[in-house]
Design an enzyme around this catalytic site. Structure first.
Site, PDB file in Angstrom:
ATOM      1  N   SER A 115       0.807  -1.222   0.000  1.00  0.00           N
ATOM      2  CA  SER A 115       0.000   0.000   0.000  1.00  0.00           C
ATOM      3  C   SER A 115       0.839   1.270   0.000  1.00  0.00           C
ATOM      4  O   SER A 115       0.425   2.289  -0.558  1.00  0.00           O
ATOM      5  CB  SER A 115      -0.933   0.014   1.223  1.00  0.00           C
ATOM      6  OG  SER A 115      -1.919  -0.977   1.107  1.00  0.00           O
ATOM      7  N   THR A 182      -1.679   4.231   3.302  1.00  0.00           N
ATOM      8  CA  THR A 182      -2.411   4.933   2.244  1.00  0.00           C
ATOM      9  C   THR A 182      -2.695   6.395   2.577  1.00  0.00           C
ATOM     10  O   THR A 182      -2.371   7.276   1.771  1.00  0.00           O
ATOM     11  CB  THR A 182      -3.706   4.179   1.884  1.00  0.00           C
ATOM     12  OG1 THR A 182      -3.362   2.848   1.488  1.00  0.00           O
ATOM     13  CG2 THR A 182      -4.451   4.864   0.755  1.00  0.00           C
ATOM     14  N   ASP A 310      -9.059  -4.112   2.688  1.00  0.00           N
ATOM     15  CA  ASP A 310      -7.749  -4.767   2.627  1.00  0.00           C
ATOM     16  C   ASP A 310      -7.556  -5.729   3.794  1.00  0.00           C
ATOM     17  O   ASP A 310      -7.133  -6.872   3.606  1.00  0.00           O
ATOM     18  CB  ASP A 310      -6.659  -3.701   2.630  1.00  0.00           C
ATOM     19  CG  ASP A 310      -5.261  -4.281   2.734  1.00  0.00           C
ATOM     20  OD1 ASP A 310      -4.787  -4.877   1.750  1.00  0.00           O
ATOM     21  OD2 ASP A 310      -4.632  -4.128   3.798  1.00  0.00           O
TER      22      ASP A 310
END
Length: 526
Positions: A115, A182, A310
């Site tokens: 990520s 992220t 996720d």
């Protein structure tokens, strides 16, 4: 005249074909350079294109972490009709967007990226090492250390550029911790994503206007000996809103804000949608409140991440995964409703950073059939079931499988009522086959053991998760016709959906770095 006209068409046709062929060849060459990485740092060329028309005043960037096409499709199937001769999907709102593309997701380390690197590609337009945030790689050996990145030329993210060059207000939202990879990729530049405290300090220095969602991971450092990051944020002028009432009371006069979820789960993240109680704040609420806080004459850029799509993918929990995809769509709907009021000023982008878990629709035991409606019997996520089992173990260390079975039935619908030899094995029914009971008993023994078995077989079976919980989700998922290939990320392409001002730029197939360059072009940054 007719003869001349025919002659003209004969001449024009091959010329048009030649132009199309040359355009295709040039486009292929450009894409090859970007995707094959002749120069990762310079991938993407759209920032040099002169874009006609308006620039968006309000930009929403939605990222479903770990969400590829199959996660979206699974949500469609779950909400659709699974009856024979009535098979139908229920559309997810962002699939109606007028622009649809897909992006490849490899990074400078691997075709199965992480990520930090993929979010960096989306936010900043270049490839970097797995685990690195916002810094360009140096050399040919991937490692998340200062010597392996270029710290002398720190690039700006799209969010930083829009704030500095256009005066837009900036909002960053996530259902997981706000200094996770992220969200951090939009405001931080650091060799290792695991340096959570340093990321939190860069968050405080970002001067961004709105942070919302999960808590701060390691707010006082790895050794709990640093100054509290929340205090540093307040010193930098941020109002910390911690209760539901405080959060709902925020508006455009609140100044710089960090709205922290009042209810946490799983290391300071917001709860999975499947585990949320009535009245809990959802991702959609933080997006709504972000609009209120960021409202101003110069516009805003808001990045909202659903991070636990996720996490559910890592744990191979399809029901939790689907629930968070649907909650993600609810958050996107807030932006859609806003765009209806500002149709000539809004751009909405929805995508993922990579795929997680190797999720598939269809697997060995169900053949060409599916029974996704079976997932309705799962009432809680794997993480909440872990808590139940841990509580039962604490109360009774010699707990038996027979004592746990009613709890399994209550929360997953699975029951040990299969009669050996009567009909086919119940692959798409809630009754457990003899082999499935055997798998659960083995997993239960591993869960109860003081020291779990550590070998190749248990690593493949359980992936480091609670053996009983992950075996339950695997069995239920398989009965539904859903399979998994990994406990990690995969390298499949990820869809991109866009609507509104300059949405057309996001059509087609391209590298993930191009998402940044398309935004640069859409906003006409220099």
């Amino acid at each position: 005249m007719l003869k001349d006209s025919k002659m003209s068409r004969r001449l024009i046709a091959p010329i048009v074909c030649l132009v199309m062929l040359l355009s295709f060849t040039a486009g292929s060459a450009m894409n090859s350079k970007s995707s094959l990485g002749m120069n990762f740092a310079e991938a993407g060329t759209l920032s040099n294109i002169q874009v006609e028309g308006k620039t968006p005043k309000y930009i929403f960037m939605f990222i479903g972490d770990g969400m590829a096409a199959v996660q979206v499709n699974s949500a469609q199937i779950y909400k659709g009709n699974n009856n024979h001769n009535q098979i139908a999907l229920q559309e997810v709102n962002f699939q109606d967007f007028e622009a649809v593309g897909y992006q490849t997701t490899h990074d400078a380390t691997s075709f199965a990226p992480d990520s930090a690197s993929t979010a960096t590609s989306l936010s900043s337009g270049f490839k970097t090492w797995s685990g690195t945030i916002g810094l360009r790689p140096v050399g040919g050996i991937s490692a998340n250390k200062v010597e392996n990145v270029d710290i002398n030329k720190v690039p700006k993210t799209i969010a930083e550029r829009l704030k500095d060059e256009k005066g837009m207000k900036i909002g960053i939202i996530s259902t997981v911790t706000i200094n996770h990879a992220t969200p951090a990729a939009y405001y931080a530049h650091i060799p290792s994503r695991n340096d959570y405290y340093d990321i939190a300090m860069q968050m405080a220095d970002s001067n961004f206007d709105y942070f919302g969602g999960g808590t701060i991971s390691q707010p006082t450092g790895k050794n709990k000996d640093q100054r509290d990051a929340y205090e540093v944020l307040e010193e930098k002028g941020y109002k910390i809103a911690r209760t539901k009432e405080e959060i709902l009371g925020l508006n455009s006069s609140s100044g710089k804000v960090y709205a922290v979820t009042p209810v946490t789960q799983d290391g300071g993240a917001m709860p999975y949608a499947i585990d949320s109680k009535e009245g809990d704040l959802a991702l959609a609420d933080f997006v709504k409140k972000g609009i209120d806080v960021l409202d101003n004459e110069k516009g805003f850029f808001m990045m909202a991440e659903s991070g636990k799509i996720d996490w559910a993918g890592h744990a191979n929990d399809a029901k939790a995964n689907i629930g968070d995809v649907l909650a993600f769509a609810d958050a996107v709907q807030v932006a859609i409703d806003f765009a209806k009021e500002h149709p000539e000023e809004t751009l909405i982008i929805v995508t993922g950073d990579h795929e997680t878990g190797g999720m598939t629709i269809g697997q060995a035991t169900t053949g060409y059939d599916t029974a996704v409606n079976i997932l309705e019997n799962q009432k809680i996520s794997y993480i909440e079931f872990d808590k139940i089992i841990d509580g039962m173990k604490d109360k009774k260390p010699n707990l038996t499988f027979e004592e746990v079975l009613p709890v399994i039935t209550e929360n997953f619908g699975l029951k040990d009522e299969y009669v050996d030899g009567e009909g086919d094995q119940p692959y798409m029914a809630l009754e457990l086959s003899n082999s499935e009971v055997k798998r659960l008993k083995t997993a239960f023994s591993e869960t109860m053991a003081k020291e779990r078995t550590k070998n190749e077989e248990t690593a493949l079976l359980y992936g480091g998760y609670n053996p009983l919980s992950v075996t339950l989700t695997h069995i239920l998922n398989n009965k539904a016709g859903i399979g998994w290939t990994s406990y990690a990320h995969t390298g499949v392409p990820v869809p991109v959906y866009a609507t509104g001002v300059q949405a057309k730029l996001f059509n087609g197939a391209y590298d993930n770095t191009e998402v940044y360059h398309k935004l640069v072009a859409a906003t006409k940054l220099q």
